[in-house]
Design an enzyme around this catalytic site. Structure first.
Site, PDB file in Angstrom:
ATOM      1  N   SER A 168       1.441  55.755  55.366  1.00  0.00           N
ATOM      2  CA  SER A 168       1.752  54.428  55.883  1.00  0.00           C
ATOM      3  C   SER A 168       2.995  53.931  55.142  1.00  0.00           C
ATOM      4  O   SER A 168       3.923  54.707  54.914  1.00  0.00           O
ATOM      5  CB  SER A 168       0.553  53.501  55.687  1.00  0.00           C
ATOM      6  N   HIS A 188       2.018  54.925  60.357  1.00  0.00           N
ATOM      7  CA  HIS A 188       1.853  53.630  61.020  1.00  0.00           C
ATOM      8  C   HIS A 188       3.250  53.174  61.452  1.00  0.00           C
ATOM      9  O   HIS A 188       3.997  52.614  60.667  1.00  0.00           O
ATOM     10  CB  HIS A 188       1.228  52.611  60.072  1.00  0.00           C
ATOM     11  N   ASP A 231      -7.061  53.765  55.773  1.00  0.00           N
ATOM     12  CA  ASP A 231      -6.961  54.731  56.868  1.00  0.00           C
ATOM     13  C   ASP A 231      -6.986  56.152  56.313  1.00  0.00           C
ATOM     14  O   ASP A 231      -6.259  56.475  55.379  1.00  0.00           O
ATOM     15  CB  ASP A 231      -5.671  54.487  57.659  1.00  0.00           C
TER      16      ASP A 231
END
Length: 820
Positions: free
Chosen positions: A11, A38, A129
């Protein structure tokens, strides 16, 4: 063709880590790489262009149905979720309203599709995540590598992954490639046929099971050998050994390896509302029937192998929804058990990462979960329905009088004999017409005659109420006898949760026993737990309903509770023996009068403190062999008054506490409402911040490239010594090189000025008009000019190309003909 597929999740801050990883990864490793970030849906990603500069492998943006091939890198497109099936990529639109967890989605599908060929890597990023996805990777035999949080720009994702205790390696991005190469280059032991390992070395396999039993007090001998062998082979590869004898040496010399292997065998994959359609059928069809047939308001359920609690809380939520819908409420107790104490501890906390959003509807989420900074806390009314406890279904006594049992995806790891044994115990625990809820790949097996099938698709059964006699060994660990002058005395040893050696305990007990007469005797620990019991206990002890507890104060008649609890406390605190006279209680036939003798067992340093309690009938004609000071103990009016006072104090305390709780709940509701709004806003801002961080990282790399390119261009022009002049679309000066000073009077202050305002040093008076003509016609010209000093130049005037047949301005180069 089989090869390892590496899923990489990152991310914010992950771009630098990804680049560092691929700079150190050979282009011919034989692995394929799927990168999930992301990404912002509002900006075009430059990842393909950027990453191509850090690896010789082909970098592709993933497309629907694309076949994954070795030595290639596949990147997730913006606004999409990426998964894999049959080695082909599948692309789905990501949610625009709910938080998205693309790394978990990839890892879950990768584990199911590639099993032990799946590798998960988690790099820099915020949030959790990937933490749920690595459970699936480990369950299916893959490996997990996480970036060292100290080397990560943002450590949220790595730290959350590490907290699962499922990570194989914690490394910097630069260290990961060499570890991967070492792992895949290690030759497989069995060529994917795990049973070959057992055929090759059956004795060594038994030795490993023995080591696990001795180190962790757990017997895997009746579990499916293929599952265990797959975990053993994986640990062999991780330790880079090729035969079981070498691995046994590692287990013997490194106790922590036995712990790691034990944990990996017991890894359980769970999630909220797993097989949601099964829960829907249970809630809408079978539970209402169970409710309607209940004659009391007590509902008892048992979740076997609850792992970290998702299954138990799912059952609780389903029950709560159904009770609200039918307006029919029960006193619900859900016993959730697992052999893994760490899993039980985690389940008891009731805190889960934000990635559970993919398995829970927004309605349930808002109703039964309280949002926290990094996840969700199960609501108090749901938590109060569940009782968590460590329990071994194979060895420990089962619960009884249960209305419903869920035992999902645990039997598939057991051999048929053990499956039948467990099903027999579950059927024993169930009431008639009680519900048994199994996993989608499990059946009632050899006990089909004991269950009625309610749903063959979702493996929901009803007990017919027919049971076998439960094995007595579940109530007693061992029965031994020793000779006495008058009779044979039998000692029934209750199941003991400690790990003390039985022979030492018996020796300590025998050292204080009288020579001729032995009354009913109980050996009790300082925690009031019953360890051993000698003699006929029929009138004195009764097993409590529900989960078996061996607390002596919960097993004796109520008249004996106070003298036992207070007396034992004094014995352990003062380390002095104690006796009570004239204690009476009601038995089945009459009122009995007894004398309690409490004696501390001799013990050495390091041994557990134990006390023996002798229940001696006062009217016995056997005589009294104890010479302790006797204390008259009368449970009369004073004692009853004391108990009543205590009850009143407790009631007052409860009322005061209840009032305080109500006030706190009112304040908490207001704060919770405000907190939910702030958290919702924070999640949106955090998501946007992550996306912008990634976009910013890409732009920063582009700026660095442009700066380098500009410096290269500047150095090139200064070295070549060719006069060059750049004019913009308005024919203003943009850039120039020093030799151009021969044609026009130029210095740095002239940048931005119109070409019309510059002094022309050539003999061609309409030279500027030539520039205008090329700018308008988009046609190049070549002319020869002479300066007023007599120097001849060859001029090339060309339109300035900015791509796709678009032009903006003019570029002029001047070559000194005398230098040819």
């Amino acid at each position: 063709m089989t090869f390892h597929i590496v899923g990489i999740g990152a991310s914010a801050g992950g771009l630098e880590a990804i680049a560092e990883f691929f700079e150190n990864m050979p282009h011919n490793s034989g692995m394929a790489f799927i990168v999930v970030q992301h990404l912002s849906p509002d900006y075009k990603s430059l990842m393909v262009e950027i990453l191509s500069k850090h690896t010789q492998m082909e970098v592709l943006r993933a497309e629907e149905g694309m076949l994954v091939e070795p030595n290639k890198v596949y990147l997730i497109p913006p606004k999409k979720n990426l998964s894999i099936f049959n080695q082909r990529l599948l692309i789905e639109q990501s949610s625009s309203t709910l938080p998205n967890y693309p790394v978990d989605i990839l890892f879950r599908s990768l584990a199911q599709d590639q099993a032990e060929k799946a590798i998960a890597i988690i790099l820099s990023g915020t949030g959790s995540d990937g933490s749920l996805g690595i459970h699936h990777i480990k369950e299916n035999g893959g490996i997990v590598i996480v970036q060292n949080p100290e080397s990560a720009k943002l450590s949220g994702m790595p730290e959350n992954a590490i907290s699962t205790e499922l990570v194989d390696f914690i490394l910097t991005p630069a260290q990961m490639p060499s570890q991967l190469i070492s792992f895949i280059d290690h030759p497989p032991v069995t060529n994917n046929n795990h049973e070959d390992l057992l055929l090759i070395s059956p004795n060594e396999f038994d030795i490993i099971l023995s080591i696990l039993r001795n180190r962790n007090n757990f017997d895997f001998s009746e579990y499916r050998s293929n599952t265990i062998l797959r975990r053993i082979e994986r640990r062999m590869i991780m330790n880079q050994v090729t035969n079981l004898k070498d691995y046994i040496m590692i287990l013997q010399n490194n106790p922590s390896e036995a712990t790691v292997l034990h944990k990996e065998i017991l890894i359980g994959v769970t999630s909220f509302f797993r097989d949601e359609s099964a829960f829907d059928e249970l809630q809408n069809k079978w539970l209402p029937i169970l409710f309607s047939e209940k004659k009391d308001k007590n509902l008892r359920l048992w979740v076997v192998g609850c792992s970290t609690g998702e299954e138990a809380y799912s059952v609780a939520i389903v029950l709560k929804e159904l009770m609200d819908k039918l307006n029919n409420y029960f006193n619900v107790k859900i016993f959730a058990t697992d052999i893994n104490q760490e899993a039980i501890n985690s389940a008891s906390v009731g805190f889960f990462p934000k990635s559970i959003l993919g398995n829970i509807s927004s309605e349930r989420l808002s109703k039964y979960f309280v949002p926290k900074d990094s996840g969700f806390q199960i609501s108090r009314d749901i938590r109060q329905m569940v009782i968590f406890a460590q329990h071994d279904i194979i060895k420990d006594p089962p619960f009884n009088n249960i209305d419903m049992i869920t035992c999902r995806n645990m039997l598939i790891y057991m051999q048929p004999v053990l499956q039948t044994k467990v099903l027999d115990l579950l059927n024993y625990s169930l009431k008639k017409k009680g519900i048994l809820f199994l996993g989608s790949c499990e059946t009632s097996g050899a006990l089909v005659e004991y269950f009625e099938t309610l749903s063959s698709k979702w493996k929901i059964y009803s007990s017919k109420g027919r049971t076998k006699q439960i094995d007595a060994k579940r109530m007693y660990a061992k029965t031994i006898t020793f000779p006495d002058k008058e009779k044979q005395v039998s000692i029934n040893i209750y199941k003991d949760s400690s790990y003390m050696q039985e022979d030492k305990l018996i020796k300590r007990l025998l050292s204080i026993l009288p020579d001729k007469y032995l009354p009913l005797t109980a050996v009790v620990g300082s925690d009031m737990t019953l360890r051993y019991l000698v003699g006929n206990s029929e009138d004195y002890f009764k097993l409590p309903a529900g989960k078996l507890e061996y607390n002596i104060t919960k097993m004796v008649p109520k008249e004996l509770i106070i003298p036992l609890s207070t007396g034992l406390k004094k014995v352990f605190q003062n380390e002095e023996d104690l006796s009570y006279n004239n204690i009476h209680f009601k038995s089945k036939n009459n009122t009995q009068y007894i004398k309690l003798n409490l004696k501390l067992l001799p013990h050495k340093f390091g041994e557990e403190a134990l006390a023996a309690v002798f229940f001696e009938e006062i009217n016995s004609d056997k005589g009294n062999n104890f010479n302790d000071v006797n204390l008259e103990y009368d449970i009369g009016r004073e004692t009853k008054q004391h108990i009543n006072d205590l009850e009143q104090d407790l009631l007052l305390t409860k009322e005061t506490l209840h009032a305080a709780i109500e006030e706190l709940e009112t304040s908490n509701e207001e704060l919770q409402s405000t907190n939910e709004e702030l958290l919702a806003s924070n999640e949106e801002l955090q998501s946007t911040n992550e996306e912008l961080h990634n976009v910013n990282s890409e732009y920063q790399l582009k700026i660095i490239e442009l700066t380098e390119l500009n410096n290269d261009f500047k150095n090139l022009l200064s070295t070549v010594q060719i006069g060059t002049l750049f004019l913009d679309e308005n024919l203003n000066v943009r850039k120039f090189t020093a030799p151009m000073d021969n044609l026009f009077a130029l210095d740095n202050s002239d940048i931005g000025k119109s070409i019309y305002n510059l002094k022309n040093k050539t003999t061609v008076e309409d030279l500027v008009n030539k520039f205008v003509q090329v700018h308008k016609t988009i046609k190049s010209q070549e002319i020869e000019v002479k300066t007023k000093d007599g120097i001849e130049f060859e001029l090339k005037i060309i339109p300035y190309d900015i791509g796709q047949n678009n032009y903006s301005g003019v570029m002029i180069t001047a070559l000194d003909k005398t230098c040819k």
